[in-house]
Design a protein around this motif. Sequence first.
Motif, short mmCIF file in Angstrom:
data_model
loop_
_atom_site.label_atom_id
_atom_site.label_comp_id
_atom_site.label_asym_id
_atom_site.label_seq_id
_atom_site.Cartn_x
_atom_site.Cartn_y
_atom_site.Cartn_z
N ARG A 1 0.84 -1.20 0.00
CA ARG A 1 0.00 0.00 0.00
C ARG A 1 0.87 1.25 0.00
O ARG A 1 2.07 1.19 0.27
N GLY A 2 0.25 2.40 -0.27
CA GLY A 2 0.98 3.66 -0.26
C GLY A 2 1.13 4.23 1.14
O GLY A 2 0.47 3.80 2.09
N TRP A 3 2.01 5.21 1.27
CA TRP A 3 2.22 5.89 2.54
C TRP A 3 1.00 6.70 2.92
O TRP A 3 0.32 7.25 2.07
N ARG A 4 0.75 6.81 4.20
CA ARG A 4 -0.31 7.68 4.71
C ARG A 4 0.04 8.10 6.12
O ARG A 4 0.95 7.56 6.74
N LEU A 5 -0.67 9.10 6.62
CA LEU A 5 -0.45 9.58 7.98
C LEU A 5 -1.51 8.99 8.90
O LEU A 5 -2.66 8.81 8.51
N TYR A 6 -1.10 8.72 10.13
CA TYR A 6 -2.00 8.17 11.14
C TYR A 6 -1.93 9.03 12.40
O TYR A 6 -0.90 9.62 12.71
N GLU A 7 -3.05 9.08 13.11
CA GLU A 7 -3.11 9.71 14.42
C GLU A 7 -3.40 8.62 15.44
O GLU A 7 -4.30 7.79 15.25
N GLN A 8 -2.64 8.61 16.52
CA GLN A 8 -2.86 7.65 17.60
C GLN A 8 -3.14 8.42 18.88
O GLN A 8 -2.28 9.11 19.40
N GLY B 1 -7.98 3.21 21.81
CA GLY B 1 -8.22 2.89 20.42
C GLY B 1 -7.00 2.69 19.55
O GLY B 1 -5.89 3.01 19.93
N PRO B 2 -7.28 2.14 18.36
CA PRO B 2 -6.22 1.91 17.38
C PRO B 2 -5.88 3.21 16.63
O PRO B 2 -6.64 4.18 16.70
N PRO B 3 -4.76 3.22 15.90
CA PRO B 3 -4.44 4.41 15.09
C PRO B 3 -5.54 4.67 14.07
O PRO B 3 -6.17 3.74 13.56
N GLU B 4 -5.75 5.93 13.76
CA GLU B 4 -6.74 6.34 12.76
C GLU B 4 -6.02 6.99 11.59
O GLU B 4 -5.19 7.89 11.79
N ALA B 5 -6.30 6.53 10.37
CA ALA B 5 -5.71 7.15 9.18
C ALA B 5 -6.24 8.57 9.06
O ALA B 5 -7.45 8.80 9.19
N ILE B 6 -5.35 9.55 8.83
CA ILE B 6 -5.77 10.94 8.70
C ILE B 6 -5.39 11.52 7.34
O ILE B 6 -5.51 12.72 7.14
N SER B 7 -4.95 10.66 6.41
CA SER B 7 -4.63 11.11 5.06
C SER B 7 -4.97 10.00 4.08
O SER B 7 -5.23 8.87 4.47
N GLU B 8 -4.96 10.35 2.80
CA GLU B 8 -5.10 9.35 1.76
C GLU B 8 -3.86 8.47 1.79
O GLU B 8 -2.82 8.87 2.28
N GLN B 9 -3.93 7.26 1.22
CA GLN B 9 -2.77 6.39 1.24
C GLN B 9 -1.85 6.58 0.05
O GLN B 9 -0.90 5.84 -0.13
#
Length: 65
Positions: free
Chosen positions: A22-29, A34-42
């Motif tokens: 998969r592509g790179w994306r940003l996550y917020e933890q 809870g688990p990390p949440e994706a905050i950007s497109e991948q």
Amino acid sequence: MDRAAFLPDGKAIVFGGRAPGRGWRLYEQKLTVGPPEAISEQSLSGNQETLGGSRLAVSPDGTLV
């Protein structure tokens, strides 16, 4: 993931990562639950040096990474 940056409120961190194939994306933890949440497109462009944390920065108001 090697490094992360705290958000200004100190209640969460952001980091760059990707799942295999998969592509790179940003996550917020959030640090409390809870688990990390994706905050950007991948489809972010970059590599492990830029998105993996060595150059990751958060704006003072926490709205930009």
